[in-house]
Design an enzyme around this catalytic site. Structure first.
Site, PDB file in Angstrom:
ATOM      1  CB  SER A 138      -1.006  -0.100   1.070  1.00 47.34           C
ATOM      2  OG  SER A 138      -1.567   1.393   1.324  1.00 47.34           O
ATOM      3  CE1 TYR A 149      -4.207  -1.615   5.108  1.00 49.48           C
ATOM      4  CE2 TYR A 149      -3.112   0.117   4.286  1.00 49.48           C
ATOM      5  CZ  TYR A 149      -3.834  -0.964   4.123  1.00 49.48           C
ATOM      6  OH  TYR A 149      -4.282  -1.200   2.587  1.00 49.48           O
ATOM      7  CE  LYS A 204      -2.260  -4.136   3.180  1.00 44.46           C
ATOM      8  NZ  LYS A 204      -2.575  -5.491   2.663  1.00 44.46           N
TER       9      LYS A 204
END
Length: 308
Positions: free
Chosen positions: A153, A166, A170
Site C-alpha cells: 500500500s 497498517y 503493508k
C-alpha cells in the site's frame, strides 16, 4: 498479441468476499481460473464472521459457468493459512497462484495506538502473508511452478496519517515478497506486490473527489496479470488504481565513500549532498548487489585490492 488465460490453473484469493478480492475472483474466473474464494466474512475492523460473503462470490462465478469453492478460515493464524491451502488442494488438487488480499483497518494516530490495534492489523496483513505464503510455497515448490501476489500500500511505501500499523504491515509484505522471489526463482515461482488504490469498505469516506474514479474493478487487471502464467516478472511492486498502472522501485544511490576510517557526524554533514544525490540511483535485485557496489567503490578508492 498474447492473452492472459488460466486453463487448468487454480488461484487462491484471500479476502475475496467483497471489494478488491471479489473483483479479483470474478476476473480470474472470466480468464478461466478455478478460484478458491477465501473470506472470514467479518467487518472492516476484523470482528465477526460468516459464510455469506464468500458464498455469494462463488455463486456469481458459478452462474457464469466458472469453477469456484469457498472457505472461511482466517489468515491471521498459521492453522488458518494451512487450512486454506489444504481446502484448495482437496477441491482442485493444486495451488498455482495466491493473491493475499485479506485485510482489516484499525486506524489510530501513533500517540493513541493500542497494542491490541497494532497486533490485530499485523496478524491479518503481515502474519497473514506468511501464513498463506508458506504452505502455498511448499506446494508450488513441489510443482516447480507458482505465482505469489502480496498486497502492499502507498500508506506504507509512502506513508499516511493514522495508519502506522497498517503501513508497517503493508511494507513488511514487500520484504516477504523480495525473499519469496529470490528463493522461488529456481522453482519457477514468481512473487510480486500490488499497491492498489480503490474504493472499498476500508476506504469509505477517505477518497474525496477520487471516490468515483477509484472503482475496485480498475485494479483487477494488474492482480490477474501478476497471478497468470503469462506473467514473466518477479521481485517487483506495482501501483494500480483509477485506470493508472505503474511500478514502484526501491533504489539506492552511490552516495559518498570514505577510506579514512570511521566517519564522524561532521563528515556526514560535510558530504550530505553527495549522500542524498539521486543522479546515481541504482535499482538492485538483492542485498548482495548493494554490497557489490560498496566493493567497487572501495576498490576504486584504494581501500580494497582489485579482485584477482
Amino acid at each position: 498479441m498474447g492473452f492472459v488465460e488460466f486453463e487448468g490453473r487454480t488461484v487462491v484469493v484471500t479476502g475475496a468476499g467483497g471489494g478488491l478480492g471479489r473483483e479479483y475472483a470474478l476476473a480470474l474466473a472470466r480468464h478461466g481460473a478455478r478460484v478458491m474464494v477465501n473470506d472470514l466474512g467479518g467487518t472492516v475492523d476484523g470482528t465477526g464472521g460468516g459464510a455469506s460473503m464468500a458464498d455469494g462470490v462463488v455463486r456469481e462465478i458459478q452462474e457464469t459457468g466458472g469453477e469456484a469453492v469457498a472457505c472461511y478460515d482466517s489468515v491471521s493464524t498459521p492453522e488458518g493459512g494451512q487450512a486454506i491451502i489444504d481446502a484448495t488442494m482437496d477441491a482442485f488438487g493444486q495451488v498455482d497462484a495466491v493473491i493475499h488480499n485479506a485485510g482489516i483497518l484499525r486506524d489510530r494516530s501513533l500517540a493513541n495506538l493500542s497494542p491490541e490495534e497494532l497486533d490485530a492489523v499485523i496478524d491479518v496483513h503481515l502474519k497473514g502473508g506468511f501464513n498463506i505464503t508458506i504452505p502455498a510455497f511448499k506446494v508450488m515448490k513441489a510443482a516447480s511452478y507458482g505465482r505469489i501476489v502480496l498486497t502492499s500500500s502507498s500508506s506504507g511505501l509512502l506513508g499516511n496519517f493514522g495508519q502506522a500499523n497498517y503501513g508497517a504491515a503493508k511494507t513488511g509484505l514487500v520484504g516477504l515478497m523480495h525473499v519469496a522471489a529470490i528463493e522461488g526463482a529456481r522453482y519457477g515461482i514468481l512473487a510480486n506486490c500490488i499497491a492498489p488504490g480503490a474504493r472499498t469498505r476500508m476506504t469509505s469516506g477517505m477518497l474525496g473527489e477520487l471516490d468515483e474514479l477509484l472503482d475496485p474493478a480498475q485494479v483487477a487487471a494488474m492482480a490477474v496479470y501478476l497471478a497468470s502464467p503469462q506473467c514473466a516478472h518477479t521481485h517487483e511492486i506495482y501501483s494500480a488504481g483509477g485506470g493508472r498502472f505503474a511500478r514502484y522501485v526501491v533504489g539506492v544511490n552511490e552516495g559518498w565513500f570514505t577510506s579514512k576510517g570511521p566517519a564522524s557526524a561532521d563528515d556526514v554533514l560535510a558530504h550530505i549532498d553527495e549522500i542524498r544525490d539521486m543522479d546515481t540511483l541504482h535499482v538492485f535485485d538483492s542485498g548482495p548487489e548493494e554490497l557489490a557496489l560498496l566493493q567497487r567503490m572501495a576498490t576504486k578508492a584504494g581501500a580494497l585490492k582489485p579482485a584477482g
